[in-house]
Structure formats: C-alpha cells, structure tokens
Design an enzyme around this catalytic site. Structure first.
Site, mmCIF file in Angstrom:
data_model
loop_
_atom_site.group_PDB
_atom_site.id
_atom_site.type_symbol
_atom_site.label_atom_id
_atom_site.label_comp_id
_atom_site.label_asym_id
_atom_site.label_seq_id
_atom_site.Cartn_x
_atom_site.Cartn_y
_atom_site.Cartn_z
ATOM 1 C CG PHE A 133 0.280 6.057 -2.021
ATOM 2 C CD1 PHE A 133 0.500 7.437 -1.705
ATOM 3 C CD2 PHE A 133 -0.382 5.474 -0.986
ATOM 4 C CE1 PHE A 133 -0.242 8.084 -0.864
ATOM 5 C CE2 PHE A 133 -0.872 6.091 0.183
ATOM 6 C CZ PHE A 133 -0.892 7.356 0.143
ATOM 7 C CG HIS A 149 -2.743 4.218 9.611
ATOM 8 N ND1 HIS A 149 -3.733 3.188 9.938
ATOM 9 C CD2 HIS A 149 -1.786 3.392 8.894
ATOM 10 C CE1 HIS A 149 -3.656 1.998 9.126
ATOM 11 N NE2 HIS A 149 -2.447 2.027 8.597
ATOM 12 C CG ASN A 180 -0.209 -0.065 2.752
ATOM 13 O OD1 ASN A 180 0.902 -0.251 2.591
ATOM 14 N ND2 ASN A 180 -0.918 0.109 3.789
ATOM 15 N N GLY A 210 -8.128 2.190 6.762
ATOM 16 C CA GLY A 210 -8.156 0.763 7.465
ATOM 17 C C GLY A 210 -8.663 -0.219 6.287
ATOM 18 C CD GLU A 242 -2.324 8.921 -3.372
ATOM 19 O OE1 GLU A 242 -2.893 7.774 -3.488
ATOM 20 O OE2 GLU A 242 -2.700 9.847 -2.496
#
Length: 393
Positions: A157, A322, A155, A325, A159
């Site tokens: 990344f 964070h 997950n 989820g 952006e």
C-alpha cells in the site's frame, strides 16, 4: 513484555513474544526450524507470528554457515518506507480525493508497471550487476526496469497518514516485485533438488538450505543482496513520486525536506554479530531493532501504524514485529466478512472498498495495540499514525 521460553523439546530453544498459545500447525513449524542443526542459540518469535512457508511469518532465525532461502521468502526485501512531512492535517482539507487520484496516476499498482523507466530508476547502480544474476532471470531486465517504482498487490500500500500531533506522514509497503519472486523461486528449487540428491531427511521440504562456501550459497547470497537493494530503491522511487504529489497540493510545487525518513526491510537476511559471533540473521516478517534503529510496524488499513525506535534487545536478535500479523488466511477472510463489513471497518479512510480487497479487511488482522504491548521491551514508540488515504493494488 518479556519473552516466554516455549517447551518444544527441540535442539535449540524457541523464545516467543506472542503471549498466546501457538496453534498445532504453528507449533510444528516452530519445532521444525528449531530442530535444524545449523540454527544458532535459539529461534525468536515476534508478537505478530503466524503461519508462513517453511518458517513462521514473524520469526527471526540466526544460522551458522547455512541459510534457508524459503525462510527468507519469495518477496525478497519486502519492507516499509515512511517520511514525516512539515505539513499539518488541516492543510489536507478538501484535497484527499485528488491526492489519492494523483498518487494512483503516478504509481502503477497490482500487475501494472511503468510505461518506461524514469531517470531515478535508470541511475541506480544495481543495473550494472544484473548480468551476474541467476540465468533464469536474465530475460527479465526490461520488466524489472519498468516495475521499479510500482507497488504490486496483496497487502502492499501507499498511505497518507497523520500522527497524534496532526503532522502529515507518507508511508508505503512494497518489495522486490516480479524479479525478486523469480530469483527466490529459482534458488528455493535448487535447494530442494540438492536436498533430494543428498538424501536429506528434512522435517519440511521448504527448509532445504545452502551451505556456506558452496557455489549455490554464493549465488543465492549475491542475488539476495541485489534483490534487497532493488526493493529498497523501489520504495525510494515511489516515495519520491508520492512526495511530489504532496508538494503539488500543499506547497505550490516547492520541494520540502522530510523531518524524518525511514526505510526498512522485513523479509530479508543479513550477516550480523550476535552473542560475539558472526551469523546469518533471517528476519521473516520482522524488523531490525538495534539500539536507536528506526522501524515501522504497520497495522491494517483501518487501524493504526507505529514508527518505533529499537531498544537492541539481544534475546530477539535486536528485532521487533513488522505489523499486526494475520489473524486469518486470505480465503478465510473472504468467507467470514462481507463488503458491508469492509465499508464499515474502513470508515473515514479514502481507499478501495470493493471485494477485490476484502482479504485485507482490518478484521483479518490481529489487534495492533496488543501486538505493541507484547513488545514494549523491543521498541519504544516514536509516533502513532492514522490512515487518511490508502492506495492498494
């Protein structure tokens, strides 16, 4: 939303901001942690809470004179970075494809690493302490050098986003790469071996811990702090490179000063003072949200993300979630969604649209709006970001 005190009949209570019933496995994991004798006051569960290893992802565990390495996890120092730029979204017209390609050319993703370390990497003072790390990691210095400034997979990344005022932001998510994973695994193994030798009856082998004052505790704490710093600098290196790409395309290669710069961990442990006592606070998938702390709460790659400011809620150990989820595991996401679903759910975003990232489909995550509503007493929203470009490993 105020927290709910869960009725788990444990030695220490569990406070939850999740606003939903925990499943059987999640309940058991929360009970296991709350039953540890060295847990301080209570365990706090954030609105994005879901299954992890040893402890729930989205949990905050304060402990006295002990620490659980598996609760911190194997991606030590994983976290987020974001900068607000002086540019507006209209300046990106017709440039997004090339910006994405340039970022991908500058920053290795997945298992890739840099051909060589650049000046910003080599100048990090932490390399001087590499020789003091766990003996099992000593052969990895060259790899750690080349991986600093690389994204990884899963997950993680990078952006390019815009906020509701059309301001352009850069945002990224990454951790301590292979070196952090190796250090974590070595110490988790040691903790389990010590528990076995001591004949400890733990509710879960992954809750094996180190006791303050022992050589094993000191060794883990040293390596933990080093890996957390490595992760922070790794994000700084990638952010500097991504910033140069925007400068090239939007400012004729002229450097700009960010309007706001945020860099925060969400898988880590620190010494902090809570309720008048110094404790070890482990945030596993949670961000520190002390009064006026800036934090980042990420949505999936097809949803919104939030820049927030902490409210210093003492019951949460001054923490917040964070991200959204996970709603379902990676394997379940691959079984439940198709490539067509991924393309539809990431419409309008320049990103990978192949089966290699199907487990990251937005539908595999909880609705970020609900997660944010559940923690209005933990943070205030500073900016809401919408992805335009998403680079993944």
């Amino acid at each position: 939303m105020p927290y709910e005190k869960l009725d788990l009949s444990t030695a220490k209570p569990v406070f939850s901001w999740a606003n939903h019933e925990l499943g059987q496995d999640e309940t058991k994991m929360a009970k296991n942690v709350a039953s540890l004798p060295f847990v301080f006051k209570h365990v706090a569960l954030m609105p994005d809470v879901h299954l992890g290893k040893g402890a729930l992802v989205g949990s905050v565990v304060a402990t006295k004179e002990a620490i659980v390495p598996a609760a911190v996890g194997v991606d030590i120092g994983c976290g987020m970075g974001a900068i607000k730029t002086p540019f507006v979204a209209e300046q990106l017209d017709g440039k997004l494809h090339q910006i994405r390609q340039d970022i991908e050319a500058l920053i290795p993703v997945g298992f890739n690493e840099n051909d060589e370390a650049d000046t910003q990497v080599l100048d990090w003072q932490g390399w001087q302490d590499f020789k003091y790390l766990h003996a099992g990691a000593q052969h990895l210095e060259a790899k750690a050098l080349k991986q600093m400034g690389s994204l990884g997979g899963g997950n993680h990344f990078i952006e390019v986003c815009m906020d509701e005022q059309n301001q352009v932001w850069l945002m990224l998510h990454s951790g301590s790469r292979h070196i952090g994973n190796v250090l974590a695994q070595r110490h988790i193994e040691t903790a389990k071996e010590l528990a076995k030798l001591a004949g400890e009856k733990l509710p879960d082998p992954d809750l094996a811990h180190f006791v303050q004052g022992t050589p094993e505790f000191e060794a883990y704490w040293r390596d933990l702090q080093w890996a957390q710093n490595y992760a922070r600098v790794n994000r700084e290196v990638m952010m500097a490179r991504s910033k140069r790409v925007l400068e090239k395309h939007l400012a004729n290669d002229q450097p700009f000063t960010p309007c706001l710069n945020v860099n925060c961990h969400h898988n880590y442990a620190e010494r902090e003072v809570h309720f008048g006592e110094e404790v070890y606070v482990t945030r596993k998938g949670a961000v520190r949200a002390q009064q006026n702390d800036y934090g980042i709460i990420l949505g999936s790659m097809g949803a919104k993300s939030y820049i927030v400011k902490g409210k210093g809620n003492v019951a949460s150990y001054c923490s917040c979630s964070h991200g959204a989820g996970r709603l379902m595991s990676r394997n379940k996401a691959k079984l439940n969604f198709t490539l067509k679903d991924l393309i539809q759910q990431t419409q309008g975003i320049k990103c990978r649209k192949d089966e290699g990232v199907l487990d990251e489909i937005p539908g595999a995550y909880k609705p970020i709006d609900q997660v944010m509503a559940n923690q209005s007493d933990l943070v205030e929203v500073v900016a809401i970001l919408k992805q335009l470009v998403c680079v993944k490993g």
